[in-house]
Design an enzyme around this catalytic site. Structure first.
Site, PDB file in Angstrom:
ATOM      1  N   GLU A 142      30.047  36.412  47.559  1.00  0.00           N
ATOM      2  CA  GLU A 142      30.924  37.177  46.754  1.00  0.00           C
ATOM      3  C   GLU A 142      32.273  37.668  47.311  1.00  0.00           C
ATOM      4  O   GLU A 142      32.889  38.830  46.942  1.00  0.00           O
ATOM      5  CB  GLU A 142      30.187  38.423  46.194  1.00  0.00           C
ATOM      6  CG  GLU A 142      28.797  38.137  45.404  1.00  0.00           C
ATOM      7  CD  GLU A 142      28.570  39.085  44.457  1.00  0.00           C
ATOM      8  OE1 GLU A 142      29.029  39.988  44.139  1.00  0.00           O
ATOM      9  OE2 GLU A 142      27.160  39.164  44.535  1.00  0.00           O
ATOM     10  N   GLY A 143      32.859  36.620  48.143  1.00  0.00           N
ATOM     11  CA  GLY A 143      34.129  36.767  48.405  1.00  0.00           C
ATOM     12  C   GLY A 143      33.998  36.818  50.139  1.00  0.00           C
ATOM     13  O   GLY A 143      33.498  38.143  50.580  1.00  0.00           O
ATOM     14  N   ASP A 165      34.489  42.385  40.994  1.00  0.00           N
ATOM     15  CA  ASP A 165      34.893  43.850  41.314  1.00  0.00           C
ATOM     16  C   ASP A 165      33.379  44.596  41.438  1.00  0.00           C
ATOM     17  O   ASP A 165      33.283  45.365  42.409  1.00  0.00           O
ATOM     18  CB  ASP A 165      35.750  44.372  40.480  1.00  0.00           C
ATOM     19  CG  ASP A 165      37.116  43.871  40.332  1.00  0.00           C
ATOM     20  OD1 ASP A 165      37.520  43.083  41.388  1.00  0.00           O
ATOM     21  OD2 ASP A 165      37.779  44.098  39.555  1.00  0.00           O
ATOM     22  N   SER A 174      35.310  37.803  54.139  1.00  0.00           N
ATOM     23  CA  SER A 174      36.179  38.901  54.741  1.00  0.00           C
ATOM     24  C   SER A 174      37.658  38.589  54.419  1.00  0.00           C
ATOM     25  O   SER A 174      38.287  39.240  54.254  1.00  0.00           O
ATOM     26  CB  SER A 174      35.773  39.074  55.998  1.00  0.00           C
ATOM     27  OG  SER A 174      34.462  39.667  56.266  1.00  0.00           O
TER      28      SER A 174
HETATM   29  N1  CAA Z   1      40.156  41.834  37.443  1.00  0.00           N
HETATM   30  C1  CAA Z   1      40.761  41.430  36.200  1.00  0.00           C
HETATM   31  N2  CAA Z   1      41.638  40.229  36.224  1.00  0.00           N
HETATM   32  C2  CAA Z   1      41.701  39.838  37.557  1.00  0.00           C
HETATM   33  C3  CAA Z   1      41.394  40.289  38.607  1.00  0.00           C
HETATM   34  C4  CAA Z   1      40.306  41.406  38.410  1.00  0.00           C
HETATM   35  N3  CAA Z   1      39.795  42.065  39.777  1.00  0.00           N
HETATM   36  N4  CAA Z   1      41.822  39.662  39.798  1.00  0.00           N
HETATM   37  C5  CAA Z   1      42.797  39.040  39.190  1.00  0.00           C
HETATM   38  N5  CAA Z   1      42.787  38.909  37.647  1.00  0.00           N
HETATM   39  C6  CAA Z   1      43.744  38.347  37.017  1.00  0.00           C
HETATM   40  C7  CAA Z   1      45.224  38.346  37.458  1.00  0.00           C
HETATM   41  O1  CAA Z   1      45.732  39.502  36.778  1.00  0.00           O
HETATM   42  C8  CAA Z   1      45.694  37.140  36.812  1.00  0.00           C
HETATM   43  O2  CAA Z   1      45.939  37.301  35.334  1.00  0.00           O
HETATM   44  P1  CAA Z   1      47.513  37.052  35.120  1.00  0.00           P
HETATM   45  O3  CAA Z   1      48.076  35.752  35.369  1.00  0.00           O
HETATM   46  O4  CAA Z   1      47.280  37.252  33.354  1.00  0.00           O
HETATM   47  O5  CAA Z   1      48.296  38.050  35.576  1.00  0.00           O
HETATM   48  C9  CAA Z   1      44.625  35.796  37.015  1.00  0.00           C
HETATM   49  O6  CAA Z   1      43.591  36.857  37.035  1.00  0.00           O
HETATM   50  C10 CAA Z   1      44.844  35.180  38.275  1.00  0.00           C
HETATM   51  O7  CAA Z   1      44.841  36.156  39.333  1.00  0.00           O
HETATM   52  P2  CAA Z   1      45.348  35.741  40.835  1.00  0.00           P
HETATM   53  O8  CAA Z   1      46.816  35.276  40.782  1.00  0.00           O
HETATM   54  O9  CAA Z   1      45.212  36.984  41.613  1.00  0.00           O
HETATM   55  O10 CAA Z   1      44.325  34.609  41.355  1.00  0.00           O
HETATM   56  P3  CAA Z   1      44.236  33.653  42.631  1.00  0.00           P
HETATM   57  O11 CAA Z   1      44.040  32.489  42.466  1.00  0.00           O
HETATM   58  O12 CAA Z   1      45.304  34.159  43.526  1.00  0.00           O
HETATM   59  O13 CAA Z   1      42.921  34.174  43.136  1.00  0.00           O
HETATM   60  C11 CAA Z   1      41.451  35.505  44.546  1.00  0.00           C
HETATM   61  C12 CAA Z   1      42.503  35.555  43.549  1.00  0.00           C
HETATM   62  C13 CAA Z   1      41.067  36.976  44.863  1.00  0.00           C
HETATM   63  C14 CAA Z   1      41.570  34.672  45.850  1.00  0.00           C
HETATM   64  C15 CAA Z   1      40.022  34.844  43.798  1.00  0.00           C
HETATM   65  O14 CAA Z   1      40.020  33.312  43.846  1.00  0.00           O
HETATM   66  C16 CAA Z   1      38.982  35.023  44.627  1.00  0.00           C
HETATM   67  O15 CAA Z   1      38.492  36.329  44.484  1.00  0.00           O
HETATM   68  N6  CAA Z   1      38.337  34.174  45.377  1.00  0.00           N
HETATM   69  C17 CAA Z   1      36.689  34.615  46.074  1.00  0.00           C
HETATM   70  C18 CAA Z   1      35.649  33.840  45.126  1.00  0.00           C
HETATM   71  C19 CAA Z   1      34.278  34.573  45.237  1.00  0.00           C
HETATM   72  O16 CAA Z   1      34.407  35.716  45.636  1.00  0.00           O
HETATM   73  N7  CAA Z   1      33.465  33.719  45.181  1.00  0.00           N
HETATM   74  C20 CAA Z   1      32.050  34.461  45.088  1.00  0.00           C
HETATM   75  C21 CAA Z   1      31.100  33.556  44.492  1.00  0.00           C
HETATM   76  S1  CAA Z   1      29.943  34.366  43.594  1.00  0.00           S
HETATM   77  C22 CAA Z   1      28.734  34.678  44.648  1.00  0.00           C
HETATM   78  O17 CAA Z   1      28.728  34.297  45.788  1.00  0.00           O
HETATM   79  C23 CAA Z   1      27.398  35.251  43.915  1.00  0.00           C
HETATM   80  C24 CAA Z   1      26.071  34.993  44.648  1.00  0.00           C
HETATM   81  O18 CAA Z   1      25.388  34.226  44.368  1.00  0.00           O
HETATM   82  C25 CAA Z   1      25.584  36.019  45.548  1.00  0.00           C
END
Ligand code: CAA
Length: 383
Positions: free
Chosen positions: A363-364, A240, A366
């Site tokens: 970082e995700g 986030d 689009s």
């Molecule tokens: N904050 C806190 N907790 C969170 C949350 C958040 N923002 N988002 C989800 N959760 C929690 C949920 O509440 C849930 O918990 P409970 O079961 O207890 O309710 C748990 O996490 C699972 O959540 P989801 O069911 O929403 O999870 P999902 O498997 O459906 O995935 C997703 C969600 C948003 C698609 C996630 O997989 C995602 O963000 N994917 C993209 C990954 C990404 O951004 N990678 C970037 C790599 S880092 C990078 O690029 C860095 C670099 O080097 C520049």
């Protein structure tokens, strides 16, 4: 500007702005062409305190928060996006979760070293087979006595070969999905840790992006960050903040596109009159300026919500999605304004065009930002 900056925030912005103009801009092209990690930039930024912006003063940091970080990162990224992501990852993806989830002992060991820049940080979640579906990671961990043993591979790790400390995500049991994931603080000297291949990239070429390999890597149990099985929440909460960082990067790139376009148009004549007097040019500049300002508002709003400790997941995704798409539109327009010159590899806008594309991916993607926003919008969870 809707946001009244404090005196400290203005000072931070001015320092970053001056550094971007005097040091980053003149050197960005060279680092990009050589695909060379901008070590000197990072060391100078460490001396100026930019590696500890959000770290409390008691640990040697600047004691600023998310809005200040956003303002500083925009300026740094305007000068050099490869330097920008290095600083963003260190602050947002390493210092931030240590601050938020770290025990007093973990904060005491790591934050002073991160604040001074003695140690650089990285964040390791993506894997060769799992990027967007972060809960599906395969890197495995098991506990034996007072240690965890971690085995697997991580991919696309920014700062990966230069960092001294990492947050690494691994699963106790892949069948548990998100609920099986643990977050570990890993030092590069831990036995079983090694750096794999370096990536050759489309854009952000001067940042350090590598694979990491863990072979029965030994991690002391006290280096678990948050509780066992709570690592996915650490990962998401951290992203986030990271997404606000990438939004600032996109704004910095878009602003650089606008600046370069204005400079080019001031010097160039087309059809007998200065380019800046043509209506087509004016419309392009208007759209760029409008979208940069809109992206800035979304980004500062997300940062402000973070500072107010209010939910900001969807708002960070909105900022990142809008700003990264705006940066790509700005880069396309900047190339169009430059005409043939824009396609030349030594041109700044050619680099900005390639750099802008990366902001829509890391970082995700689009698509992931739209998924996050849609889930929140459908459940009436927008701020
Ligand atoms: N904050 C806190 N907790 C969170 C949350 C958040 N923002 N988002 C989800 N959760 C929690 C949920 O509440 C849930 O918990 P409970 O079961 O207890 O309710 C748990 O996490 C699972 O959540 P989801 O069911 O929403 O999870 P999902 O498997 O459906 O995935 C997703 C969600 C948003 C698609 C996630 O997989 C995602 O963000 N994917 C993209 C990954 C990404 O951004 N990678 C970037 C790599 S880092 C990078 O690029 C860095 C670099 O080097 C520049």
């Amino acid at each position: 500007m809707l946001f009244d900056l404090t005196k400290e925030q203005q000072q931070l912005r001015d320092t970053a702005r001056e550094f971007a103009d005097k040091i980053l801009k003149p050197n960005a092209q060279g680092y990009d062409e050589r695909e060379e990690y901008p070590r000197e930039n990072i060391e100078k930024l460490a001396d100026l305190g930019f590696l500890g912006i959000i770290i409390p003063e008691e640990f040697g940091g600047g004691g600023h928060r998310a809005v200040a970080l956003a303002i500083a990162l925009e300026e740094i990224n305007r000068g050099c996006a490869s330097t920008g992501v290095t600083i963003s990852v260190h602050n947002s993806l390493l210092a931030n979760p240590l601050l938020y989830f770290g025990t007093p002992e973990q904060r005491q060991r790591y934050l002073p070293r991160l604040a001074s820049g003695e140690w650089l940080g990285a964040y390791a979640i993506s894997e060769p087979n799992h990027g967007s579906d972060a809960a599906a990671i395969e890197t495995a961990c098991r506990k034996k006595g007072d240690r965890y043993y971690v085995t697997g591979r991580k991919a696309w790790i920014t700062n990966g070969s230069k960092a001294h400390v990492y947050i690494v995500f691994a699963t106790l049991d892949a069948a548990l999905g998100a609920k099986g994931i643990c977050a570990f603080i890993v030092e590069r000297t831990f036995s079983g840790f090694s750096v794999g291949k370096k990536e050759k990239k489309l854009g952000i070429r001067a940042s350090d992006t590598v694979e990491l390999i863990f072979e029965e890597m030994e991690v002391p149990a006290e280096n678990l960050l948050s509780a066992s099985g709570e690592g996915f929440k650490v990962a998401m909460h951290t992203l986030d903040g990271g997404r606000i960082g990438i939004a600032t990067q996109a704004i910095g790139i878009a602003q650089a596109c606008l600046d370069e376009s204005k400079k080019f148009a001031a010097e160039r004549k087309r059809f007998g009159k200065p380019l800046y007097k043509s209506q087509a040019f004016g419309h392009r500049i208007a759209d760029m300026a409008l979208e940069i300002e809109a992206a800035r508002m979304l980004t500062l709003r997300a940062a402000l919500l973070k500072d107010q400790e209010k939910p900001h997941t969807a708002e960070a995704s909105m900022a990142k999605l809008y700003a990264s798409e705006a940066a790509n539109r700005a880069a396309r327009e900047a190339i169009a304004i430059h005409g043939g010159a824009g396609a030349r590899r030594s041109q700044v806008v050619e680099r900005l065009f390639r750099d802008a594309k990366i902001t829509e991916i890391y970082e995700g993607t689009s698509e992931i930002q739209r998924l996050v926003i849609a889930r929140h919008a459908l459940q009436d969870r927008l701020q």
